[in-house]
Design an enzyme around this catalytic site. Structure first.
Site, mmCIF file in Angstrom:
data_model
loop_
_atom_site.group_PDB
_atom_site.id
_atom_site.type_symbol
_atom_site.label_atom_id
_atom_site.label_comp_id
_atom_site.label_asym_id
_atom_site.label_seq_id
_atom_site.Cartn_x
_atom_site.Cartn_y
_atom_site.Cartn_z
ATOM 1 N N GLU A 200 1.340 -5.478 13.261
ATOM 2 C CA GLU A 200 0.205 -5.640 14.175
ATOM 3 C C GLU A 200 -0.353 -7.060 14.132
ATOM 4 O OE1 GLU A 200 -3.269 -3.206 13.452
ATOM 5 O OE2 GLU A 200 -4.094 -3.629 15.432
ATOM 6 N N ARG B 48 0.818 -1.221 0.000
ATOM 7 C CA ARG B 48 0.000 0.000 0.000
ATOM 8 C C ARG B 48 0.842 1.258 0.000
ATOM 9 N NH1 ARG B 48 -3.359 -1.527 5.015
ATOM 10 N NH2 ARG B 48 -2.483 -3.613 5.004
HETATM 11 O O1 LIG Z 1 2.894 -0.487 11.943
HETATM 12 P P1 LIG Z 1 2.782 -1.963 11.706
HETATM 13 O O2 LIG Z 1 2.200 -2.721 12.867
HETATM 14 O O3 LIG Z 1 4.076 -2.547 11.243
HETATM 15 O O4 LIG Z 1 1.724 -2.169 10.527
HETATM 16 C C1 LIG Z 1 1.643 -1.341 9.393
HETATM 17 C C2 LIG Z 1 1.846 -2.106 8.110
HETATM 18 O O5 LIG Z 1 0.814 -3.084 7.933
HETATM 19 C C3 LIG Z 1 0.246 -2.945 6.623
HETATM 20 O O6 LIG Z 1 0.938 -3.672 5.665
HETATM 21 P P2 LIG Z 1 0.764 -5.231 5.343
HETATM 22 O O7 LIG Z 1 1.964 -5.948 5.868
HETATM 23 O O8 LIG Z 1 -0.569 -5.712 5.780
HETATM 24 O O9 LIG Z 1 0.941 -5.307 3.765
HETATM 25 P P3 LIG Z 1 0.181 -4.805 2.441
HETATM 26 O O10 LIG Z 1 0.518 -3.328 2.287
HETATM 27 O O11 LIG Z 1 0.854 -5.640 1.413
HETATM 28 O O12 LIG Z 1 -1.295 -5.024 2.568
HETATM 29 C C4 LIG Z 1 0.405 -1.469 6.345
HETATM 30 O O13 LIG Z 1 0.313 -1.191 4.948
HETATM 31 C C5 LIG Z 1 1.762 -1.163 6.910
HETATM 32 O O14 LIG Z 1 2.806 -1.444 6.008
HETATM 33 N N1 LIG Z 2 -5.502 -2.103 11.747
HETATM 34 C C1 LIG Z 2 -4.910 -2.097 10.542
HETATM 35 N N2 LIG Z 2 -5.615 -1.771 9.428
HETATM 36 C C2 LIG Z 2 -5.018 -1.772 8.210
HETATM 37 N N3 LIG Z 2 -3.741 -2.065 8.006
HETATM 38 C C3 LIG Z 2 -3.003 -2.380 9.087
HETATM 39 N N4 LIG Z 2 -1.695 -2.700 9.207
HETATM 40 C C4 LIG Z 2 -1.460 -2.955 10.522
HETATM 41 N N5 LIG Z 2 -2.556 -2.781 11.262
HETATM 42 C C5 LIG Z 2 -3.540 -2.420 10.377
#
Ligand SMILES: O=P(O)(O)OC[C@H]1O[C@H](OP(=O)(O)OP(=O)(O)O)[C@H](O)[C@@H]1O
Ligand SMILES: Nc1ncnc2[nH]cnc12
Length: 178
Positions: A98, A61
């Site tokens: 998370e 994202r």
């Molecule tokens: O602050 P944190 O607890 O580390 O979480 C935040 C991360 O989680 C999500 O990515 P995700 O790994 O779900 O990947 P995506 O963008 O491929 O959906 C979001 O886009 C951040 O990169």
């Molecule tokens: N609560 C949340 N919603 C969307 N993306 C996330 N990445 C980590 N935590 C998330």
């Protein structure tokens, strides 16, 4: 468009990808033309005030917003990728977020010694992902002093984790709770 109007475009999905997680989904925000443009405008204005030379976005994202802001500012964009995606030798780092664990990788040859990177992602939760990306960029020789996000979840304290690494945090909108 105000930050509150942007916030109203984010969809909240309970119990995804795991029970107990309130998933803040930006697909509804970026499907809205005005919402997407306003988000990129706001990120760009705030990034322009920082002394940076390049933007790094975190898969997946972070790519959506990072590349758009980089193009607006006339800066290069470096993709911080999930494991196994880059076709060249990489350096990598394992990390927790998370709702799981994963691995980020970069091509270190795309990072100039001392070049000042802004880290950009859609959402800051625990900060584990952004911290890992910053450490990886630093290992390759970059300076990383700033991270920017569309959404912050302040209750998860990601800004504190990043502050411990000397990184300032900027979020356009925030959601209370997890
Ligand atoms: O602050 P944190 O607890 O580390 O979480 C935040 C991360 O989680 C999500 O990515 P995700 O790994 O779900 O990947 P995506 O963008 O491929 O959906 C979001 O886009 C951040 O990169
Ligand atoms: N609560 C949340 N919603 C969307 N993306 C996330 N990445 C980590 N935590 C998330």
């Amino acid at each position: 468009m105000t930050p509150d109007a942007l916030k109203a475009l984010v969809r909240t999905v309970p119990d995804f990808p795991r029970p107990g997680i309130l998933f803040r989904d930006i697909t509804t925000l970026i499907a809205d033309g005005e919402g997407l443009a306003a988000t990129v405008d706001l990120l760009t204005q705030r990034a322009a005030a920082l002394d940076v030379e390049a933007i790094a976005g975190i898969e997946a994202r972070g790519f959506i917003f990072g590349a758009a802001v980089a193009a607006r500012l006339g800066l290069g964009f470096l993709p911080v990728r999930k494991r196994g995606k880059l076709p060249v030798p990489t350096i990598g780092i394992d990390y927790a977020l998370e709702y799981g664990t994963d691995r980020l990788e970069i091509d270190p040859h795309l990072v100039g010694q001392g070049s000042r990177f802004l880290l950009l992602d859609d959402l800051l939760a625990t900060g584990g992902t952004a911290r890992a990306a910053a450490l990886l960029l630093r290992e390759a020789g970059a300076t990383v002093d700033h991270a920017q996000f569309v959404i912050g979840l302040p209750d998860l304290d990601g800004a504190t984790m990043l502050a411990k690494e000397g990184i300032t945090t900027d979020c356009l909108i925030t959601f209370a709770g997890h």
